[in-house]
Design an enzyme around this catalytic site. Sequence first.
Site, PDB file in Angstrom:
ATOM      1  N   TYR A 104       0.838  -1.195   0.000  1.00 55.17           N
ATOM      2  CA  TYR A 104       0.000   0.000   0.000  1.00 55.17           C
ATOM      3  C   TYR A 104       0.875   1.247   0.000  1.00 55.17           C
ATOM      4  O   TYR A 104       1.955   1.206  -0.582  1.00 55.17           O
ATOM      5  CB  TYR A 104      -1.049  -0.052   1.137  1.00 55.17           C
ATOM      6  N   ARG A 157      -8.808  10.428  -8.427  1.00 53.75           N
ATOM      7  CA  ARG A 157      -7.883  11.121  -7.514  1.00 53.75           C
ATOM      8  C   ARG A 157      -7.138  10.072  -6.720  1.00 53.75           C
ATOM      9  O   ARG A 157      -7.471   9.771  -5.589  1.00 53.75           O
ATOM     10  CB  ARG A 157      -8.659  12.072  -6.600  1.00 53.75           C
ATOM     11  N   LYS A 175      -6.333  -2.010  -1.062  1.00 55.15           N
ATOM     12  CA  LYS A 175      -7.185  -1.813   0.127  1.00 55.15           C
ATOM     13  C   LYS A 175      -7.801  -3.138   0.563  1.00 55.15           C
ATOM     14  O   LYS A 175      -7.936  -3.414   1.756  1.00 55.15           O
ATOM     15  CB  LYS A 175      -8.303  -0.813  -0.189  1.00 55.15           C
ATOM     16  N   GLU A 246     -13.473   4.819  -2.841  1.00 55.77           N
ATOM     17  CA  GLU A 246     -12.048   5.048  -2.631  1.00 55.77           C
ATOM     18  C   GLU A 246     -11.468   5.913  -3.743  1.00 55.77           C
ATOM     19  O   GLU A 246     -11.637   5.604  -4.929  1.00 55.77           O
ATOM     20  CB  GLU A 246     -11.360   3.671  -2.644  1.00 55.77           C
ATOM     21  N   ASP A 247     -10.790   6.975  -3.353  1.00 56.57           N
ATOM     22  CA  ASP A 247     -10.055   7.824  -4.295  1.00 56.57           C
ATOM     23  C   ASP A 247     -10.902   8.346  -5.455  1.00 56.57           C
ATOM     24  O   ASP A 247     -10.473   8.326  -6.622  1.00 56.57           O
ATOM     25  CB  ASP A 247      -8.782   7.106  -4.776  1.00 56.57           C
ATOM     26  N   ASP A 269     -13.856   6.045   2.516  1.00 57.92           N
ATOM     27  CA  ASP A 269     -12.709   5.988   3.422  1.00 57.92           C
ATOM     28  C   ASP A 269     -11.908   7.287   3.424  1.00 57.92           C
ATOM     29  O   ASP A 269     -11.377   7.686   4.457  1.00 57.92           O
ATOM     30  CB  ASP A 269     -11.803   4.812   3.040  1.00 57.92           C
ATOM     31  N   ASP A 270     -11.820   7.950   2.270  1.00 55.69           N
ATOM     32  CA  ASP A 270     -11.029   9.188   2.196  1.00 55.69           C
ATOM     33  C   ASP A 270     -11.624  10.268   3.087  1.00 55.69           C
ATOM     34  O   ASP A 270     -10.915  11.130   3.592  1.00 55.69           O
ATOM     35  CB  ASP A 270     -10.966   9.703   0.754  1.00 55.69           C
ATOM     36  N   ASN A 411      -0.073  12.229   0.812  1.00 49.59           N
ATOM     37  CA  ASN A 411       0.564  11.020   0.278  1.00 49.59           C
ATOM     38  C   ASN A 411       0.785  11.191  -1.221  1.00 49.59           C
ATOM     39  O   ASN A 411       0.071  11.956  -1.850  1.00 49.59           O
ATOM     40  CB  ASN A 411      -0.365   9.811   0.472  1.00 49.59           C
TER      41      ASN A 411
HETATM   42  P1  NAD Z   1      -8.606  16.697  -2.392  1.00 49.28           P
HETATM   43  O1  NAD Z   1      -8.186  16.817  -3.793  1.00 49.28           O
HETATM   44  O2  NAD Z   1     -10.035  16.444  -2.067  1.00 49.28           O
HETATM   45  O3  NAD Z   1      -8.178  18.062  -1.605  1.00 49.28           O
HETATM   46  C1  NAD Z   1      -6.968  18.739  -1.781  1.00 49.28           C
HETATM   47  C2  NAD Z   1      -7.134  20.139  -1.209  1.00 49.28           C
HETATM   48  O4  NAD Z   1      -5.867  20.798  -1.227  1.00 49.28           O
HETATM   49  C3  NAD Z   1      -8.099  21.020  -1.995  1.00 49.28           C
HETATM   50  O5  NAD Z   1      -8.950  21.705  -1.113  1.00 49.28           O
HETATM   51  C4  NAD Z   1      -7.191  22.036  -2.676  1.00 49.28           C
HETATM   52  O6  NAD Z   1      -7.798  23.297  -2.887  1.00 49.28           O
HETATM   53  C5  NAD Z   1      -6.081  22.138  -1.653  1.00 49.28           C
HETATM   54  N1  NAD Z   1      -4.872  22.719  -2.215  1.00 49.28           N
HETATM   55  C6  NAD Z   1      -4.271  22.447  -3.388  1.00 49.28           C
HETATM   56  N2  NAD Z   1      -3.190  23.249  -3.541  1.00 49.28           N
HETATM   57  C7  NAD Z   1      -3.107  24.007  -2.428  1.00 49.28           C
HETATM   58  C8  NAD Z   1      -2.226  25.021  -2.003  1.00 49.28           C
HETATM   59  N3  NAD Z   1      -1.189  25.398  -2.750  1.00 49.28           N
HETATM   60  N4  NAD Z   1      -2.447  25.591  -0.800  1.00 49.28           N
HETATM   61  C9  NAD Z   1      -3.500  25.228  -0.043  1.00 49.28           C
HETATM   62  N5  NAD Z   1      -4.374  24.268  -0.403  1.00 49.28           N
HETATM   63  C10 NAD Z   1      -4.176  23.678  -1.577  1.00 49.28           C
HETATM   64  O7  NAD Z   1      -7.718  15.575  -1.751  1.00 49.28           O
HETATM   65  P2  NAD Z   1      -7.958  14.823  -0.363  1.00 49.28           P
HETATM   66  O8  NAD Z   1      -8.727  13.575  -0.567  1.00 49.28           O
HETATM   67  O9  NAD Z   1      -8.467  15.797   0.608  1.00 49.28           O
HETATM   68  O10 NAD Z   1      -6.465  14.368  -0.005  1.00 49.28           O
HETATM   69  C11 NAD Z   1      -5.462  15.365   0.216  1.00 49.28           C
HETATM   70  C12 NAD Z   1      -4.176  14.682   0.595  1.00 49.28           C
HETATM   71  O11 NAD Z   1      -4.352  14.018   1.834  1.00 49.28           O
HETATM   72  C13 NAD Z   1      -3.697  13.616  -0.405  1.00 49.28           C
HETATM   73  O12 NAD Z   1      -2.325  13.743  -0.598  1.00 49.28           O
HETATM   74  C14 NAD Z   1      -4.022  12.322   0.271  1.00 49.28           C
HETATM   75  O13 NAD Z   1      -3.126  11.289  -0.090  1.00 49.28           O
HETATM   76  C15 NAD Z   1      -3.854  12.690   1.724  1.00 49.28           C
HETATM   77  N6  NAD Z   1      -4.621  11.816   2.620  1.00 49.28           N
HETATM   78  C16 NAD Z   1      -3.969  11.268   3.681  1.00 49.28           C
HETATM   79  C17 NAD Z   1      -4.638  10.405   4.520  1.00 49.28           C
HETATM   80  C18 NAD Z   1      -3.924   9.815   5.700  1.00 49.28           C
HETATM   81  O14 NAD Z   1      -2.841  10.195   5.968  1.00 49.28           O
HETATM   82  N7  NAD Z   1      -4.499   8.918   6.469  1.00 49.28           N
HETATM   83  C19 NAD Z   1      -5.967  10.080   4.277  1.00 49.28           C
HETATM   84  C20 NAD Z   1      -6.616  10.672   3.189  1.00 49.28           C
HETATM   85  C21 NAD Z   1      -5.930  11.549   2.371  1.00 49.28           C
END
Ligand code: NAD
Length: 556
Positions: A104, A157, A175, A246-247, A269-270, A411
């Site tokens: 993963y 995504r 997953k 997912e994603d 899950d996200d 990530n």
């Molecule tokens: P998403 O695309 O829904 O959201 C991304 C957000 O970042 C958007 O609101 C966007 O406007 C903002 N953004 C982009 N560029 C930016 C900048 N320069 N300044 C400020 N904000 C900015 O994605 P998501 O599902 O919310 O996931 C975001 C990240 O979190 C991913 O990298 C994902 O891998 C990670 N994530 C981690 C975990 C975990 O650690 N357990 C779980 C879920 C998601």
Amino acid sequence: MRQPDSITAAPRITKRGRELLRDPLLNKDTAFSDAERTIFGLHGLLPPWIADLDTQIAQIIVNVRRQATDLDRYVYLESLHDRNETLYYRVLLTHLEELTPIIYTPTVGHACTQFSEIFQRPRGLYLSADQRGQFATILNNWPENDVEVIVVSDGSRILGLGDLGANGMGIPIGKLALYVLAAGLHPQRTLPVLIDVGTNNVALRADPLYLGLRQPRSVSADYAATVDEFMQAAHARWPRALIQFEDFSNDQAFTLLDRYRDQLLCFNDDIQGTGAVTLAGILSALRILDQRLSEQRIVFLGAGAAARGIADSIVAGMMAEDGLTLDAARRRIWTIDSQGLVTVNRTDELSEHKRPFAQDAPPLDDLIAVIHAVQPTILIGVSGQAGSFNETVIRAMQQYCPRPILFPLSNPTSKAECTAAQVDSWTNGAALFASGSPFPPILRTGQLVTPSQCNNLYIFPGVGQGVVSCQSCCVTDGMFYIAARTLAGMVSDAQLAQGRLYPDLTQIRDISLQIAIAVAELAFAENLAGIARPDDLTAFIKARFFEPSYQAYDAV
Ligand code: NAD
């Protein structure tokens, strides 16, 4: 009311010879006994030496370690997955911390970007937009009648990597492997699904090896109808199955969750899993600091699916733990997106999911300005913007809060807002830290300390096992809250003393079991379960756990 099911032990073996060796759920490779080789016509099809599972594990591990890159290790392990599932899961269980980052995050992200090139054998179901109207028939091509968990993506995504189209299939596959590993779902009862509505990734569409539809993504009504046909067909074929989204890109993730969460057994899950695992980490950090959740000021860099899920979970925690009102809890959270601080007066049109956390505050363009204005105690990175928690940001935060809680969650590793080593050096070890992807151990006052990983793996398998074990009709936010509390309660005082915010991943089966029990208890208490409550719920759920070990086969 139905009585609880039990999972039957050894399957009845009708296959023989090469057909048996080619069935990954039944294959034992060199571990077939002499008697089995006779009964099933395997003599000569295998080398004469009869190995046991431990010897096979040792051989696999030698080969895993001698691969040149993590992507090579992923490819090697996936070929084992396709050949012998018992051995695959036993290897993973015995080398959990070493191999989870291979099957993963972070390696799965790299694998998805290369998915067409490394593709060996199909796994799971592909449903493409040009087959609309035939999904029910296609679902009948799947040979298993008793699917319990489906993980579905549209590849729009993938982690922080964007639109990878059909190459996103690596995510549902990964997953579900985690479901089996962590919460003992039977591999035969899991189903990865990729809904291919095209891709807006032009480079992929031009790639001669690309496996998906070479067309731009379908939009609006077409898209909704495609997903809806899948949801209805899946529910008709497997009425008890849990569907995990997912994603999906955030423009779809919220819409789909809102549309289906009260109708079908599903969750995202996200949004929800991320919310619960992050809340658990924060609750652990607050145990170390001896502070209350309702005293915190929280800033998010990123205002997408993960931010909304985490913010909602924190609000639920503030309300349940400290009696705050919804509005008072939301006012303690500030979100920043690519346009700056999310405020009620912004001139651009705010997406629906951002509105509840829009602050009535003057506009602020950058993170530093927000830190000086808000003086946060918790900073969460879910922006996909590598390096955005730089030294200036962290030092500014520490001016107001000597022991900040810092969660750079983006990530894969290349997207993380900062690294564990940077935070450790900039705050002199004072920060309470967890990241989305794993970081190597840090040397602190002569001791190696493993940075905490805020890994959804801690939550979703247990929640999934909990709801399918009691045949709950839906997945509620209350279930995620109880999962977060259960997880936080499993961090020992000794772990907290080292700054660890989550239990060891090596305990994952016990963690998932405890979460599954708590979730099922809630389902029974709220009359959501579809079976009578077993007298001994713990024993009932424990008995459902798939144990990857060889059983002696008999001919039918
Ligand atoms: P998403 O695309 O829904 O959201 C991304 C957000 O970042 C958007 O609101 C966007 O406007 C903002 N953004 C982009 N560029 C930016 C900048 N320069 N300044 C400020 N904000 C900015 O994605 P998501 O599902 O919310 O996931 C975001 C990240 O979190 C991913 O990298 C994902 O891998 C990670 N994530 C981690 C975990 C975990 O650690 N357990 C779980 C879920 C998601």
